[in-house]
Each structure stands twice: as C-alpha cells, then as structure tokens.
Design an enzyme around this catalytic site. Structure first.
Site, PDB file in Angstrom:
ATOM      1  CG  LEU A   1      -1.948   1.110   1.246  1.00  0.00           C
ATOM      2  CD1 LEU A   1      -2.985   1.108   0.202  1.00  0.00           C
ATOM      3  CD2 LEU A   1      -2.594   1.199   2.655  1.00  0.00           C
ATOM      4  CG  ASP A   2      -0.613   4.719  -0.274  1.00  0.00           C
ATOM      5  OD1 ASP A   2      -1.154   4.969  -1.171  1.00  0.00           O
ATOM      6  OD2 ASP A   2      -1.183   4.750   0.952  1.00  0.00           O
ATOM      7  CD  GLU A   3       5.736   0.529   1.817  1.00  0.00           C
ATOM      8  OE1 GLU A   3       6.390  -0.284   1.229  1.00  0.00           O
ATOM      9  OE2 GLU A   3       5.256   0.441   2.813  1.00  0.00           O
TER      10      GLU A   3
END
Length: 279
Positions: free
Chosen positions: A222-224
C-alpha cells in the site's frame, strides 16, 4: 506519416544508441527528440526516441532484430494518441475534476472510457464533462464485484491506464498484479508519518512546514509503489486546517495529472523499484 514514440530498455553496453539511430535511418525516419539514461545502480540502459517520417510496421520489424541482439524490451507508440483510461473515484472530486478538465482542454492526452465510483456523489461532475459514469457500491460483500467490473472494463475497452483519483478503497493483490505497471494512485505527502483519519489536522497540530503529494504506480504494498511524480508547497503556522486541506488537494490534483501526462506520453520507464522519467 504519424510521428512515433519508441521506448527501449536493456542491459547497458556499447553501441546501443548507434544501433537504434541506425534503425531509424534505415526506415527513412527522422529523430525529433531523443533522451537516454544508464542506471548506475542496475546497469540498465533506457531510451525514448520520437521519430517522424517512419512507417510503424517497418520500424517495429527492424527493432525486433535489434531487441534480440541486445536482450532489449521495446515499444512503439503513435505520438499523441489518447491513452484509453479508466478512472476510479469515491467522494472527493478535486483530482477527478483536474483530470477531466485537462482532458477537455487538450492538455492531457487520455481518452476516458469510463469513471467507476463506489459512491454516487460525483455523477454530476462526470456528466458535465460528458464522461461515462458507473456507480457500484463497495462493502465486504461487493468488493469482488467491483473489482471484477474493473477487470472486465479493462479487457473489453482496451484500457491502458487505470487512475485512482482519490479512490478510497484498497485494491486486492490479484487486481494489483493484473494492473501492474498501468495503474497510478495519488496520496498526500504525510505518509508514513500521519496515517489514518484527518491527516491534515494531524499535520496542523504538529506544525508542519511542507505539504505535498506523491503519485506512484499501484502495487500490493500500500502506497509504496514506484514513484512517478512528487510536489510540495510551503505552509506555516497561520494556516487553518481548512487552508491546509485546500493546499494539499491542489497539490494532489496537479501531481496526479502530471503523472498521468508523463505516462500517456510514454515518458515513464520502470527500473526495479524506481522509475526513469524522460520529461
């Protein structure tokens, strides 16, 4: 003839640029833009070339032979062709409005084949911009139905890019894998510092001096995912939470639109966990 964009990446070795430019000459093409980069970390070579006066089929055929020789991956695209794009949204409309406005004015080379949202509040915005809108509620029992609809739309409409315009649901690992390298998300710059609800209030409380946004490829982490574009703006103690939100949303909108433009113009190449951006 239509101008073409060639992107190519391979292990770095002498002679690659000479070989590529030679291929362009062989098919009577003229190079109007060329950018290249060799990664000192991975040893990979990247190049983006805009070509006029060449036949796409002839150029592709010649590049296939070159790719075999240099263990290269390449793509040939028609320059300026709008990228078929599916947008996912929820309730916040700032990022969606920026994308649709830029598309209407011709500043963003995308063809919005549809907007899918888990809430109905943005329907009027979609209708204003004459973009197809589908509302499919998402909860524990219907999340798979929504993702199946996304997958079906991508396959049936030839979607090349999926944009999460503040879509506030986590995509499943299966869908992330299906969309690998062709889905872009946007989030505020506070992560991982201010997670959860009301990040701008948290930032206000802590007295942050910079806020911004990050646009990145979607992955199951997530979000990486690999970062495509980032922007920041300076803020200070005099600004209320509401003003911070407005500043932040402006950064999110502009950053996402720029990342989409770079992708649609074939200026983004992957280098492991990073991206190479030819501006």
């Amino acid at each position: 003839m239509t101008d073409l964009v060639v992107t190519l990446q391979c292990p770095d070795r002498p002679g690659i640029v000479h070989a590529i430019t030679g291929v362009v000459v062989e098919v009577s093409g003229n190079i109007i833009e060329l950018q290249q980069f060799t990664s000192p970390d991975t040893g990979a070579f990247f190049i983006r070339v805009e070509v006029s006066g060449a036949d796409a089929q002839a150029l592709t055929s010649k590049l296939e032979g070159l790719a075999d020789r240099y263990a290269a991956q390449f793509e040939v695209h028609e320059a300026g062709r709008p990228t078929p794009t599916l947008i996912l949204a929820s309730k916040a409309g700032h990022a969606l409005n920026e994308l649709l406005f830029r598309r209407r004015t011709g500043a963003l080379p995308i063809d919005v084949v549809g907007i899918m949202a888990n809430h109905d509040v943005l329907r009027s915005m979609a209708e204003f911009y004459e973009a197809p809108f589908t509302h499919l509620p998402v909860d524990a029992g219907t999340k798979q139905d929504f993702e199946d609809a996304v997958r079906q739309t991508v396959e049936e409409r030839g979607v090349e890019l999926v944009v999460l315009a503040r879509y506030m649901q986590i995509l499943s690992p299966d869908l992330c894998d299906f969309l690998a390298g062709r889905a872009i998300n946007i989030h505020h710059s506070f992560l991982p510092g201010f997670k959860g609800a009301n990040p701008y209030r948290q930032a206000h409380t802590r007295g942050v001096k910079l806020i911004g946004a990050t646009a990145h490829f979607v992955t199951s982490d997530l979000d990486e995912g690999p970062i495509i574009e980032q922007n920041v703006v300076r803020v200070d103690h005099s600004m209320s939470v509401a003003k911070l939100v407005r500043k932040g949303q402006s950064q999110e909108s502009q950053t996402l639109a720029e990342a989409v433009r770079l992708f649609a113009e074939h200026r983004v190449l992957s280098d492991g966990d990073r991206t190479v951006i030819f501006r």
